[in-house]
Scaffold this active site. Sequence first.
Site, short mmCIF file in Angstrom:
data_model
loop_
_atom_site.label_atom_id
_atom_site.label_comp_id
_atom_site.label_asym_id
_atom_site.label_seq_id
_atom_site.Cartn_x
_atom_site.Cartn_y
_atom_site.Cartn_z
N HIS A 197 55.70 58.61 -2.59
CA HIS A 197 56.20 58.65 -1.29
C HIS A 197 57.58 58.98 -1.39
O HIS A 197 58.46 58.17 -2.15
CB HIS A 197 56.16 57.38 -0.60
CG HIS A 197 56.69 57.28 0.99
ND1 HIS A 197 55.89 57.70 1.96
CD2 HIS A 197 57.86 57.08 1.31
CE1 HIS A 197 56.81 57.76 3.15
NE2 HIS A 197 57.86 57.27 2.72
N ASP A 211 52.97 49.64 12.92
CA ASP A 211 54.04 50.27 12.41
C ASP A 211 54.14 51.81 13.22
O ASP A 211 55.23 52.11 13.74
CB ASP A 211 53.93 50.80 11.18
CG ASP A 211 54.90 52.01 10.67
OD1 ASP A 211 56.21 51.53 10.98
OD2 ASP A 211 54.46 52.83 10.35
N ARG A 239 61.70 52.38 17.42
CA ARG A 239 63.05 52.41 16.82
C ARG A 239 63.46 53.83 16.80
O ARG A 239 64.69 53.80 17.13
CB ARG A 239 62.58 51.94 15.26
CG ARG A 239 62.22 50.57 15.16
CD ARG A 239 61.73 50.36 13.63
NE ARG A 239 62.32 51.04 12.68
CZ ARG A 239 62.01 51.41 11.63
NH1 ARG A 239 60.76 51.77 11.21
NH2 ARG A 239 62.94 51.77 10.41
N SER A 259 57.76 49.37 7.00
CA SER A 259 57.22 50.36 7.68
C SER A 259 56.31 51.14 6.69
O SER A 259 55.21 51.47 6.67
CB SER A 259 58.17 51.53 8.48
OG SER A 259 57.59 52.42 8.74
N LYS A 291 52.13 50.69 5.34
CA LYS A 291 51.00 51.98 5.18
C LYS A 291 50.39 52.27 3.91
O LYS A 291 49.49 52.61 3.67
CB LYS A 291 51.70 53.13 5.74
CG LYS A 291 51.97 53.23 7.48
CD LYS A 291 52.88 54.45 7.79
CE LYS A 291 54.47 54.34 7.57
NZ LYS A 291 55.07 54.92 8.11
N1 URA Z 1 59.28 56.38 7.35
C1 URA Z 1 58.60 55.72 7.76
O1 URA Z 1 57.38 55.69 7.47
N2 URA Z 1 59.20 54.66 8.38
C2 URA Z 1 60.76 54.35 8.55
O2 URA Z 1 60.79 53.43 9.11
C3 URA Z 1 61.39 55.33 7.95
C4 URA Z 1 60.88 56.31 7.50
#
Ligand code: URA
Length: 423
Positions: free
Chosen positions: A82, A161, A168, A183, A187
């Site tokens: 990621h 999320d 947000r 967040s 995932k």
């Molecule tokens: N990417 C995400 O998936 N969540 C965040 O809060 C920031 C970047």
Amino acid sequence: HDAVDVIRAKRDGGAVPEDALRWMVDAYTRGYVADSQMAAFAMAVLLNGMTRDEIRVMTDAMIASGERMSFAGLGKPTVDKHSTGGVGDKITLPLAPLVAAFGVAVPQLSGRGLGHTGGTLDKLESIPGWRAALSNEEMFAQLREVGAVICAAGSGLAPADKKLYALRDVTGTVEAIPLIASSIMSKKIAEGTDSLVLDVKFGSGAFMRDVDRARELARTMVALGTDSGVATTALLTDMNTPLGLAIGNANEVRESVEVLEGGGPADVVELTVALAREMLTLAGRPDADVEAALRDGRAMDCWRAMIRAQDGDPDAALPEPRETHTVTAPAAGFVTRVEALPFGIAAWRLGAGRARAEDSVLHAAGIDLHAKPGDRVEAGQPLFTLLGQDEARFARALEAVEGAWEIGPEAPAADPLVLERIT
Ligand code: URA
């Protein structure tokens, strides 16, 4: 429980008890806690932070809001990567097939771009026929047969999320380390990967401009993953300059294919190789010769199989821009600066990115750089080319890159691309 009590506790700098925090996330997902209340809570977290324990509970609660996938029946180790996002960051494209070439499964659930950072799915959709949406069964079959899959994350993963991130985004509360960490990791943990490598960016084109904050984010995420049984490491990497020479969609696919052919820009190759080594080490293959797999076509074979498995034609021509505009060097010298954020914004204004989630992108739009910091140029030599559909957008893109690049008499000191490894 009462949302106001939870907000007050965080507002006053205290820690929220575990059961109250779990309740808050669950009730918000179900619609019993209002957006206004969750926004106030998110702002309190941004200002006052969270303890390690609170971050772990928050992450856990978001995982519990949706499905958990498992690749246990696959019979091979799984490893994912990621990136926290950057300009010209196409690394997932060559990386997933490169790692899969060693018999490791790479389930790369990806997103679309929003704002100045590009989305991996948008890039791959430049390839005629290629399909981002796969069922869980299709994904599983492709992991078994090809090893690499890059596809859209289903809506079932961490729905809490999804809702919170959108909130947000419009309340100035994205830049909170506990919220970013929970967040991203909710995932990734829900996805069920055995191991995970994080590419945490710092610099002008990154979420975290400041390297100390990027390091704190990386450490927080590594701890979250490790505590949940996902072997997790992170690289802190420089995002002051765009990665590679291509910023956009189709042009980034082209550049990724160059890397898979054993060529490509040095920085893209360096980061691809560094991340591949990291992933293969976690997957139990620390001695894998990743550079050989780029040279001898194994990674390319896997790329072609991966694209075909999702109905794409790896040999099809990619979309070309209708109009181009090239900017040349006003004087001879060395390129000393190409600033990631303004070039990302310019590519976005040309149509490579989207302003709203429901917009579509222009696959041929973007920017091709012809020189990077450290390169010597002569007066009149091309520096970069804007790619677009209509010239009207070029003026706005040129405005964005005004003052964002520089030519000087001396070559700049080369900053390391990979600054640190965090375990
Ligand atoms: N990417 C995400 O998936 N969540 C965040 O809060 C920031 C970047």
